[in-house]
Design a protein around this motif. Structure first.
Motif, short mmCIF file in Angstrom:
data_model
loop_
_atom_site.label_atom_id
_atom_site.label_comp_id
_atom_site.label_asym_id
_atom_site.label_seq_id
_atom_site.Cartn_x
_atom_site.Cartn_y
_atom_site.Cartn_z
N ASN A 12 -10.92 -3.77 5.26
CA ASN A 12 -11.59 -4.09 4.27
C ASN A 12 -12.03 -3.22 3.26
O ASN A 12 -12.43 -3.43 2.13
N LEU A 14 -9.95 -1.74 1.58
CA LEU A 14 -8.74 -1.68 0.75
C LEU A 14 -8.33 -3.16 0.29
O LEU A 14 -7.57 -3.37 -0.16
N LYS A 15 -9.85 -3.71 0.36
CA LYS A 15 -9.51 -5.26 -0.03
C LYS A 15 -8.81 -5.55 -1.37
O LYS A 15 -7.86 -6.54 -1.45
N GLY A 16 -8.82 -4.96 -2.37
CA GLY A 16 -8.30 -5.12 -3.44
C GLY A 16 -6.96 -4.83 -3.54
O GLY A 16 -5.93 -5.28 -4.30
N GLN A 17 -6.32 -4.27 -2.40
CA GLN A 17 -4.93 -3.86 -2.43
C GLN A 17 -4.19 -4.65 -1.35
O GLN A 17 -2.88 -4.79 -1.02
N TRP A 18 -4.79 -6.10 -0.63
CA TRP A 18 -4.24 -6.60 0.31
C TRP A 18 -2.95 -7.40 -0.19
O TRP A 18 -1.95 -7.35 0.43
N ASP A 20 -0.70 -6.46 -2.50
CA ASP A 20 0.44 -5.23 -2.02
C ASP A 20 0.82 -4.92 -0.88
O ASP A 20 1.97 -4.83 -0.09
N TYR A 29 -0.45 -13.34 3.64
CA TYR A 29 -1.76 -13.18 3.00
C TYR A 29 -2.93 -14.02 3.74
O TYR A 29 -3.98 -13.29 4.01
N THR A 33 -6.20 -12.10 5.68
CA THR A 33 -7.59 -12.68 5.49
C THR A 33 -8.22 -12.91 6.56
O THR A 33 -9.35 -12.35 6.85
#
Length: 68
Positions: A12, A14-18, A20, A29, A33
């Motif tokens: 969580n 690193l949420k913006g990196q999910w 990648d 994905y 999530t």
């Protein structure tokens, strides 16, 4: 804190990196999530191990970047 909770917490952060993370690990994905939201009761050892290795790799890379 148990291992799954620790992995979720790190994920969580690193949420913006999910997207990648999914590309690198091959994890879907939607699975990532649902896992992060705690909606998977038994996420499976193989998937959580794959995810943990990638989170460790990213953390190591950040430490090297900050040390330089």
């Amino acid at each position: 804190m148990d291992t799954i909770t620790l992995i979720r917490s790190r994920l969580n952060a690193l949420k913006g990196q999910w997207p990648d993370i999914c590309a690198v690990t091959g994890l879907r994905y939607d699975w990532l999530t649902r896992f992060a939201q705690g909606r998977i009761k038994e996420p499976g050892h193989s998937k959580t191990e794959t995810l943990l290795k990638e989170l460790d790799r990213r953390e190591d890379r950040e430490e090297i970047k900050h040390a330089a």
